[in-house]
Design a protein around this motif. Structure first.
Motif, PDB file in Angstrom:
ATOM      1  N   VAL A 108       2.948 -34.117 118.891  1.00  0.00           N
ATOM      2  CA  VAL A 108       3.765 -34.679 117.818  1.00  0.00           C
ATOM      3  C   VAL A 108       2.890 -35.653 117.034  1.00  0.00           C
ATOM      4  CG1 VAL A 108       4.649 -36.438 119.408  1.00  0.00           C
ATOM      5  CG2 VAL A 108       5.893 -35.988 117.286  1.00  0.00           C
ATOM      6  N   GLN A 126       5.333 -28.695 112.172  1.00  0.00           N
ATOM      7  CA  GLN A 126       6.723 -28.501 111.770  1.00  0.00           C
ATOM      8  C   GLN A 126       7.444 -29.845 111.729  1.00  0.00           C
ATOM      9  OE1 GLN A 126       8.950 -25.896 114.350  1.00  0.00           O
ATOM     10  NE2 GLN A 126      10.911 -26.451 113.442  1.00  0.00           N
ATOM     11  N   ILE A 128      10.297 -32.498 111.858  1.00  0.00           N
ATOM     12  CA  ILE A 128      11.608 -32.589 112.516  1.00  0.00           C
ATOM     13  C   ILE A 128      12.336 -33.883 112.145  1.00  0.00           C
ATOM     14  CG2 ILE A 128      11.017 -31.110 114.469  1.00  0.00           C
ATOM     15  CD1 ILE A 128      10.551 -33.686 116.115  1.00  0.00           C
ATOM     16  N   VAL A 252       6.019 -31.769 114.849  1.00  0.00           N
ATOM     17  CA  VAL A 252       5.610 -31.270 116.161  1.00  0.00           C
ATOM     18  C   VAL A 252       4.827 -29.978 115.977  1.00  0.00           C
ATOM     19  CG1 VAL A 252       7.545 -32.281 117.408  1.00  0.00           C
ATOM     20  CG2 VAL A 252       7.788 -30.009 116.392  1.00  0.00           C
ATOM     21  N   LYS A 254       4.408 -26.170 116.252  1.00  0.00           N
ATOM     22  CA  LYS A 254       5.388 -25.088 116.230  1.00  0.00           C
ATOM     23  C   LYS A 254       5.472 -24.372 117.575  1.00  0.00           C
ATOM     24  CE  LYS A 254       5.377 -23.961 111.302  1.00  0.00           C
ATOM     25  NZ  LYS A 254       5.060 -22.931 110.279  1.00  0.00           N
ATOM     26  N   GLN A 258      11.888 -24.898 121.709  1.00  0.00           N
ATOM     27  CA  GLN A 258      12.926 -25.552 120.918  1.00  0.00           C
ATOM     28  C   GLN A 258      13.552 -26.709 121.680  1.00  0.00           C
ATOM     29  OE1 GLN A 258      13.561 -24.834 117.640  1.00  0.00           O
ATOM     30  NE2 GLN A 258      14.699 -26.762 117.791  1.00  0.00           N
ATOM     31  N   LYS A 261      11.247 -29.665 121.320  1.00  0.00           N
ATOM     32  CA  LYS A 261      11.342 -30.211 119.963  1.00  0.00           C
ATOM     33  C   LYS A 261      12.602 -31.046 119.814  1.00  0.00           C
ATOM     34  CE  LYS A 261       8.982 -26.226 117.861  1.00  0.00           C
ATOM     35  NZ  LYS A 261       9.159 -25.034 116.993  1.00  0.00           N
ATOM     36  N   ARG A 265      12.770 -35.087 119.127  1.00  0.00           N
ATOM     37  CA  ARG A 265      13.523 -35.571 117.960  1.00  0.00           C
ATOM     38  C   ARG A 265      14.594 -36.573 118.387  1.00  0.00           C
ATOM     39  NH1 ARG A 265      17.091 -31.132 116.300  1.00  0.00           N
ATOM     40  NH2 ARG A 265      18.326 -32.073 117.989  1.00  0.00           N
TER      41      ARG A 265
END
Length: 311
Positions: A108, A126, A128, A252, A254, A258, A261, A265
């Motif tokens: 991250v 990506q 977030i 983060v 990719k 999920q 992530k 977040r």
């Protein structure tokens, strides 16, 4: 025989009172520790599958200062991630942070908006989250500044003068100032004598110290340095303020799952302690995604910037 009875026998009622006080203090300390601790069994922590989380930050200010102000936040992030260790790294440049994420050395990273565009479009980052300012706003501006003694009063007056940019991958320190110059009939590669200072505070200092006649600085950095008393507003002349720019994104890799992530977040959003946030000029975080930075992609395209070369 209990500790209380032993002390009562040896020291009388005074000994009994002393032991009872110590026991109460110990119990209070234990309760406080349990209140503050975040462990893997705490239902409020955010579990990740990673054995450690590598967090990177761009050197928007002096790298040592960034490390000092971000370290307590990283420690709290570790607590929110159920005790998983958070390794904090401050890049030697914007590009160093982008490279570290592209090579999976970071999980991250805290980017500037344009450095995020580079990392996302070419190197698999990506968004977030977006950082909020201390006042709760989700944007900032790029300032072009000078000092009263230079005689520069407008953007057109910049021609032939030295100019301090921040970093090739900086939004408010390179991309937007260049775009502003072009819109006002200047060629940023020919009409000013540009230098790169590496950080916003150094760009501002270059102007104040006479190493550059004018320069770029982020509005939030400028406001913070004024608040700290390191810069006087009267020493600086602002000749241009940009349109609003999205605040710094947190991105983060990719490749992360999920669930990881989402946990990262949620851990960021859960941190609300002003003592941890305000030293970083932050007021918290809000959910964000890649589309928020499309306008910056359009600006880069209009300037014919090769994103690969900027990295």
């Amino acid at each position: 025989m209990s500790s209380v009875k032993l002390y009562a026998k040896k020291f009388g009622s005074l000994g009994t009172l002393l032991v009872l006080c110590l026991m109460v203090l110990a119990a209070c300390g234990s309760n406080n520790a349990n209140t503050n601790a975040v462990t893997s069994s705490d239902p409020n922590c955010h579990k990740v599958s990673l054995s450690q989380v590598n967090l990177g930050v761009i050197p928007a200010e002096n790298a040592t200062k960034v490390m000092e102000t971000t370290r307590p936040f990283a420690d709290e992030l570790s607590r929110q991630l159920c005790g998983v260790k958070v390794n904090l790294t401050v890049g030697t440049s914007y590009s160093a942070t982008i490279t570290a994420m592209s090579s999976q050395k970071l999980d991250v990273a805290w980017f500037g908006p344009f450095s995020y565009v580079l990392a996302a479009d070419k190197y698999n980052a990506q968004a977030i989250l977006r950082q909020l300012s201390v006042d709760g706003s989700d944007h900032y501006q790029s300032y072009i500044i000078t000092t009263p003694k230079t005689g520069i009063n407008s953007l057109q007056d910049l021609k032939g003068h030295s100019f301090s940019f921040v970093d090739p991958a900086s939004t408010s320190g390179n991309l937007i100032p260049r775009y502003t110059m072009v819109k006002n009939g200047l060629n940023p590669d020919k009409d000013v004598k540009g230098i790169f200072t590496g950080s916003h505070d150094l760009s501002l200092l270059a102007v104040l110290n006479g190493k550059a006649d004018a320069g770029a600085v982020a509005s939030d950095t400028f406001a913070e340095l004024v608040r700290q008393g390191k810069v006087k507003e009267s020493d600086v002349k602002i000749i241009s303020k940009s349109d609003p720019i999205p605040n710094s994104p947190i991105a983060v890799r990719k490749e992360l799952s999920q669930s990881d992530k989402d946990a990262i977040r949620d851990a960021f959003v859960a941190i609300k302690d002003k003592k941890l946030l305000e030293p970083m000029n932050a007021g918290g975080f809000t959910k964000d995604d890649n589309s928020s930075y499309d306008n910056l992609r359009d600006v880069a395209k209009s300037l014919n910037l090769d994103l690969t070369k900027l990295k």
